[in-house]
Design an enzyme around this catalytic site. Sequence first.
Site, PDB file in Angstrom:
ATOM      1  N   HIS A 183      -5.252  11.473   2.684  1.00  0.00           N
ATOM      2  CA  HIS A 183      -5.474  10.040   2.457  1.00  0.00           C
ATOM      3  C   HIS A 183      -4.388   9.231   3.134  1.00  0.00           C
ATOM      4  CE1 HIS A 183      -2.822  11.301  -0.858  1.00  0.00           C
ATOM      5  NE2 HIS A 183      -2.348  10.060  -0.846  1.00  0.00           N
ATOM      6  N   HIS A 212      -2.489   5.434   2.940  1.00  0.00           N
ATOM      7  CA  HIS A 212      -2.255   4.216   2.164  1.00  0.00           C
ATOM      8  C   HIS A 212      -2.240   3.025   3.131  1.00  0.00           C
ATOM      9  CE1 HIS A 212      -0.435   6.323  -1.455  1.00  0.00           C
ATOM     10  NE2 HIS A 212      -0.316   7.282  -0.536  1.00  0.00           N
TER      11      HIS A 212
END
Length: 139
Positions: A100, A102
């Site tokens: 992932h 941010h």
Amino acid sequence: MNAECIFCKIVSGQIPCTKVFENEHLLAFLDIHPAAQGHTLVVSKRHYDRIDRSDPQTLAEIAKALPKLTAAVQKAAGADGYNVLCNNGPAAGQAVEHLHFHIIPRRAGDGVMKAWKPQTYPQAHLEQIAGKINAELAL
Ligand code: 5GP
Ligand code: ZN
């Protein structure tokens, strides 16, 4: 799909999220504990634990989505800039071991993230490290 993985559960809809964007490769949703209002996570739909073990095509699809996503997050948050951050491995602060990125909206002087303390390299050491990286790349 990794049955133990919280982001896999979010991708599959078993755990709810506040979705901001989705396509066949990725899901973007708001971080539940934001560093700043509008802090968004861009998560691959397939489970990879970190960049070096990810499919380059998936990473390319995430990269392709970033210009639109970052612009939208910055604008919606009324921010002046943003950080795009990807923690890889617990030593680097990765708490959820599912790929992932941010997107953290930033304003001047907000103190949201501290920069690292710059170090120095003795010249020989610099070349030694570059040589090791070159050798790894040639494998
Ligand atoms: P990491 O430290 O792994 O790079 O960041 C994981 C991020 O995921 C953290 O910022 C954390 O707040 C967020 N997070 C963890 N669990 C959940 C969840 O169930 N829902 C959402 N929306 N965010 C989560
Ligand atoms: Zn996962």
